[in-house]
Design an enzyme around this catalytic site. Structure first.
Site, PDB file in Angstrom:
ATOM      1  N   CYS A   8       0.862  -1.188   0.000  1.00 29.82           N
ATOM      2  CA  CYS A   8       0.000   0.000   0.000  1.00 29.82           C
ATOM      3  C   CYS A   8       0.896   1.235   0.000  1.00 29.82           C
ATOM      4  O   CYS A   8       2.064   1.150  -0.403  1.00 29.82           O
ATOM      5  CB  CYS A   8      -0.975  -0.019   1.178  1.00 29.82           C
ATOM      6  SG  CYS A   8      -0.193  -0.006   2.810  1.00 29.82           S
ATOM      7  N   ASN A  11       2.288   1.439   4.379  1.00 29.67           N
ATOM      8  CA  ASN A  11       2.605   0.146   5.034  1.00 29.67           C
ATOM      9  C   ASN A  11       2.311   0.187   6.540  1.00 29.67           C
ATOM     10  O   ASN A  11       2.988  -0.456   7.331  1.00 29.67           O
ATOM     11  CB  ASN A  11       4.071  -0.260   4.767  1.00 29.67           C
ATOM     12  CG  ASN A  11       4.397  -1.709   5.135  1.00 29.67           C
ATOM     13  OD1 ASN A  11       5.515  -2.015   5.520  1.00 29.67           O
ATOM     14  ND2 ASN A  11       3.439  -2.602   5.048  1.00 29.67           N
ATOM     15  N   CYS A  13      -1.428   0.638   7.411  1.00 26.52           N
ATOM     16  CA  CYS A  13      -2.862   0.310   7.536  1.00 26.52           C
ATOM     17  C   CYS A  13      -3.242  -0.906   6.704  1.00 26.52           C
ATOM     18  O   CYS A  13      -3.473  -1.997   7.236  1.00 26.52           O
ATOM     19  CB  CYS A  13      -3.731   1.493   7.131  1.00 26.52           C
ATOM     20  SG  CYS A  13      -3.527   2.962   8.159  1.00 26.52           S
ATOM     21  N   ARG A  14      -3.340  -0.728   5.393  1.00 28.48           N
ATOM     22  CA  ARG A  14      -3.925  -1.777   4.557  1.00 28.48           C
ATOM     23  C   ARG A  14      -3.017  -2.989   4.351  1.00 28.48           C
ATOM     24  O   ARG A  14      -3.452  -4.131   4.556  1.00 28.48           O
ATOM     25  CB  ARG A  14      -4.332  -1.201   3.196  1.00 28.48           C
ATOM     26  CG  ARG A  14      -5.464  -0.204   3.293  1.00 28.48           C
ATOM     27  CD  ARG A  14      -5.610   0.602   2.020  1.00 28.48           C
ATOM     28  NE  ARG A  14      -4.475   1.516   1.841  1.00 28.48           N
ATOM     29  CZ  ARG A  14      -4.249   2.245   0.784  1.00 28.48           C
ATOM     30  NH1 ARG A  14      -5.083   2.154  -0.249  1.00 28.48           N
ATOM     31  NH2 ARG A  14      -3.215   3.048   0.715  1.00 28.48           N
ATOM     32  N   SER A  15      -1.760  -2.748   3.923  1.00 23.82           N
ATOM     33  CA  SER A  15      -0.926  -3.930   3.626  1.00 23.82           C
ATOM     34  C   SER A  15      -0.537  -4.719   4.878  1.00 23.82           C
ATOM     35  O   SER A  15      -0.479  -5.957   4.808  1.00 23.82           O
ATOM     36  CB  SER A  15       0.294  -3.566   2.762  1.00 23.82           C
ATOM     37  OG  SER A  15       1.112  -2.608   3.367  1.00 23.82           O
ATOM     38  N   ASP A 126      -8.097   3.573   1.174  1.00 20.51           N
ATOM     39  CA  ASP A 126      -7.253   4.024   2.282  1.00 20.51           C
ATOM     40  C   ASP A 126      -8.126   4.455   3.469  1.00 20.51           C
ATOM     41  O   ASP A 126      -8.927   5.387   3.337  1.00 20.51           O
ATOM     42  CB  ASP A 126      -6.421   5.207   1.773  1.00 20.51           C
ATOM     43  CG  ASP A 126      -5.383   5.656   2.772  1.00 20.51           C
ATOM     44  OD1 ASP A 126      -5.430   5.193   3.925  1.00 20.51           O
ATOM     45  OD2 ASP A 126      -4.530   6.465   2.379  1.00 20.51           O
TER      46      ASP A 126
HETATM   47  P1  4NP Z   1      -1.791   2.759   4.186  1.00 21.46           P
HETATM   48  O1  4NP Z   1      -2.464   4.073   4.780  1.00 21.46           O
HETATM   49  O2  4NP Z   1      -1.258   3.137   2.825  1.00 21.46           O
HETATM   50  O3  4NP Z   1      -2.922   1.799   4.110  1.00 21.46           O
HETATM   51  O4  4NP Z   1      -0.707   2.335   5.157  1.00 21.46           O
HETATM   52  C1  4NP Z   1      -1.832   5.303   4.910  1.00 21.46           C
HETATM   53  C2  4NP Z   1      -0.983   5.522   5.968  1.00 21.46           C
HETATM   54  C3  4NP Z   1      -0.394   6.753   6.124  1.00 21.46           C
HETATM   55  C4  4NP Z   1      -0.648   7.761   5.222  1.00 21.46           C
HETATM   56  C5  4NP Z   1      -1.480   7.531   4.154  1.00 21.46           C
HETATM   57  C6  4NP Z   1      -2.071   6.300   3.994  1.00 21.46           C
HETATM   58  N1  4NP Z   1      -0.061   9.034   5.408  1.00 21.46           N
HETATM   59  O5  4NP Z   1      -0.353   9.936   4.605  1.00 21.46           O
HETATM   60  O6  4NP Z   1       0.725   9.218   6.347  1.00 21.46           O
END
Ligand code: 4NP
Length: 159
Positions: A8, A11, A13-15, A126
């Site tokens: 993602c 790294n 939340c989703r992955s 997201d």
């Molecule tokens: P992820 O979510 O891609 O699922 O880990 C996010 C985590 C952090 C951010 C964006 C998306 N951020 O902008 O910090």
């Protein structure tokens, strides 16, 4: 050994959720030593961090522990992993753009393409800036796609 890397943006939340759900499923099926599982982010701004506390809490309510540490996806990952699974189309396009050759490009696809009940091109949205429901929806999507991914690996690799 077949190997899978979930990818993602951050790294956190989703992955890591997909990684935790798939580890749990694969262990329940007695295949923990038969499939290599990892996750990474296309961005590096959370390197070394545990998953988001909201992801950890939502997974814990389903009996799944998330304890990975965020790391950026790098060029060596294109060689190492057999299956590189993007959470959304932006992640997919970023990975496709970075892939060094056709062989690497062919390893990259959308994670939810393994869920036969998902529409074409479906993404794992997201949840970072949304409410707590988003984290549960991510888990629901991961559970369905992980089941399909395992079916695929069993067929492809004879597990
Ligand atoms: P992820 O979510 O891609 O699922 O880990 C996010 C985590 C952090 C951010 C964006 C998306 N951020 O902008 O910090």
């Amino acid at each position: 050994m077949p190997s899978v890397c979930f990818v993602c943006l951050g790294n956190i939340c989703r992955s890591p959720t997909a990684e935790g759900v798939f580890r749990d499923l694969v262990a329940c099926e007695g295949l923990a030593d038969a499939i290599e599982i990892d996750s990474a982010g296309t961005a590096n701004f959370h390197t070394g961090e545990l998953p988001d506390r909201r992801s950890i809490a939502a997974a814990r309510r389903r009996g799944i522990t998330l304890d990975s540490r965020a790391r950026p996806f790098d060029a060596a990952d294109f060689v190492h992993f057999d299956h590189i699974l993007a959470m959304d189309r932006a992640n997919l396009e970023e990975l496709q753009a970075r892939a060094p050759d056709a062989e690497a490009r062919a390893k990259v696809r959308l994670f939810r393409s393994f869920d036969p009940s998902a529409p074409p091109e479906a993404e794992v949205p997201d949840p970072y800036y949304g409410g707590p429901d988003g984290f549960d929806r991510v888990l629901d999507m991961c559970e369905r796609a992980c089941a399909g991914l395992l079916r695929h690996l069993r067929a492809q690799h004879g597990l």
